[in-house]
Design an enzyme around this catalytic site. Structure first.
Site, PDB file in Angstrom:
ATOM      1  N   ALA A  44       5.140  -1.008  -8.985  1.00 56.64           N
ATOM      2  CA  ALA A  44       4.838  -2.362  -8.477  1.00 56.64           C
ATOM      3  C   ALA A  44       4.811  -2.381  -6.958  1.00 56.64           C
ATOM      4  CB  ALA A  44       5.832  -3.403  -8.995  1.00 56.64           C
ATOM      5  N   HIS A  99       4.291   1.497   5.267  1.00 55.81           N
ATOM      6  CA  HIS A  99       4.375   1.793   3.839  1.00 55.81           C
ATOM      7  C   HIS A  99       3.392   2.899   3.483  1.00 55.81           C
ATOM      8  CE1 HIS A  99       0.550  -0.239   2.550  1.00 55.81           C
ATOM      9  NE2 HIS A  99       0.738  -0.893   3.683  1.00 55.81           N
ATOM     10  N   HIS A 101       2.845   6.549   0.428  1.00 60.49           N
ATOM     11  CA  HIS A 101       3.404   7.462  -0.575  1.00 60.49           C
ATOM     12  C   HIS A 101       3.903   8.745   0.109  1.00 60.49           C
ATOM     13  CE1 HIS A 101       2.068   4.801  -3.649  1.00 60.49           C
ATOM     14  NE2 HIS A 101       0.784   5.065  -3.527  1.00 60.49           N
ATOM     15  N   SER A 244       0.526 -11.285  -5.597  1.00 60.25           N
ATOM     16  CA  SER A 244       1.672 -10.496  -6.048  1.00 60.25           C
ATOM     17  C   SER A 244       1.581 -10.133  -7.526  1.00 60.25           C
ATOM     18  CB  SER A 244       2.976 -11.255  -5.778  1.00 60.25           C
ATOM     19  OG  SER A 244       2.980 -12.480  -6.464  1.00 60.25           O
TER      20      SER A 244
END
Length: 315
Positions: A44, A99, A101, A244
């Site tokens: 998420a 942000h 990975h 969201s």
């Protein structure tokens, strides 16, 4: 995207040159803050990051996506140095929310005095793998037209496990531990007990807060209470906003009990699940000391400490 990013960086550098050096400018303490969300795939993370993007203009901070080649979560040593330098000294991007990975990176190793605030969200290991499996084949409703790597493969997750396929092998569960463990070689050795313990250590000592996908709203509520400079208005936005709730993997079929039982026989699942349970217990511990429930609704506790017996007495 890279061309746009380079253009934006050049513009900032030009403004920096025109305005003159800013080394003598002292930043407000609330503005000299960087948050790093080293997001684990299919937890998420897009839903949560959308909230950061929606709030950044109103709350006056910058959001930057860390785009690594082929989504490689391990940076080269030279890129680690560049990244640490960018995050700590790029004043124009502070306060900043980064942000991407990438696996955990210890800023202290580079002599940094003020480290960034790390946050993250993790998910039940099998649920995460199932979601990722179908995501590679069918994508999601966030970018429905984008062609995915395994598009055209109609094999279900149950069929894959029954056939011993590589895409659903227990080794594919090994992801959340290395993301928290970091850039050490042993972190990426599948099934490493050392990696598990290092991931636990980092979660407790290096992360400000780690939530779980299943209780994302509570995670957002805690962040808003503790870091309002970034997350003021986040809880309401999550409850009422459309973005969201956008990203849902399409065509996902829940695995059978037999499939789950087969995966749970693996030592890799046992170790990854141990980490998940550890993170869940810690999150619930933090939440229990920060919120209360009334009429089915959670609310944040007010300040529960004060100062007294302050000496010497002022006139």
């Amino acid at each position: 995207e890279r061309a746009i990013a380079r253009h934006e960086v050049r513009e900032i550098e030009q403004r920096h040159t025109v305005d003159g050096p800013r080394q003598d400018v002292t930043m407000d303490e609330d503005d000299d803050v960087v948050i790093i969300y080293n997001r684990v795939p299919k937890t998420a993370s897009t839903s949560f990051t959308n909230i950061a993007y929606d709030l950044c203009a109103k709350n006056k901070y910058h959001v930057l996506h860390i785009n690594t080649t082929k989504n490689n979560p391990v940076m080269s040593l030279q890129d680690q140095v560049r990244f640490v330098k960018n995050v700590t000294s790029w004043k124009e991007m502070k306060p900043g929310f980064y942000h991407g990975h990438i696996s955990y990176l210890d800023f202290a190793k580079f002599g940094v005095k003020k480290k960034p605030i790390y946050i993250n969200v993790i998910r039940d290991p099998i649920e995460r793998l199932v979601s990722y499996y179908y995501f590679l084949r069918f994508g999601d409703d966030y970018r429905p037209g984008l062609r995915r790597r395994k598009q055209g493969d109609k094999k279900t997750f149950d069929e894959c496990v029954a056939a011993g396929g590589s895409d659903c092998a227990p080794e594919k569960l090994w992801l959340q531990i290395p993301f928290f463990c970091g850039h050490s070689s042993e972190c990426w050795n599948v099934g490493s007990r050392w990696a598990l313990e290092q991931a636990k250590y980092n979660l407790i000592n290096e992360y400000f807060l780690v939530g779980v996908t299943e209780e994302l709203e509570d995670f957002i509520m805690l962040l808003e209470a503790a870091l309002p400079r970034f997350f003021r208005g986040a809880t309401e936005l999550y409850r009422t906003g459309k973005k969201s709730h956008l990203r849902k993997t399409t065509e996902k079929k829940l695995p059978t009990k037999e499939t789950i039982a087969k995966l749970q026989q693996s030592e890799i699942w046992k170790i990854e699940n141990e980490f998940y349970e550890f993170a869940l217990e810690q999150f619930q511990f933090v939440r229990a000391h920060a919120v209360r429930e009334k009429d089915g609704e959670l609310y944040i506790l007010a300040q529960n400490f004060f100062y007294e017996k302050i000496y010497p007495k002022s006139n």
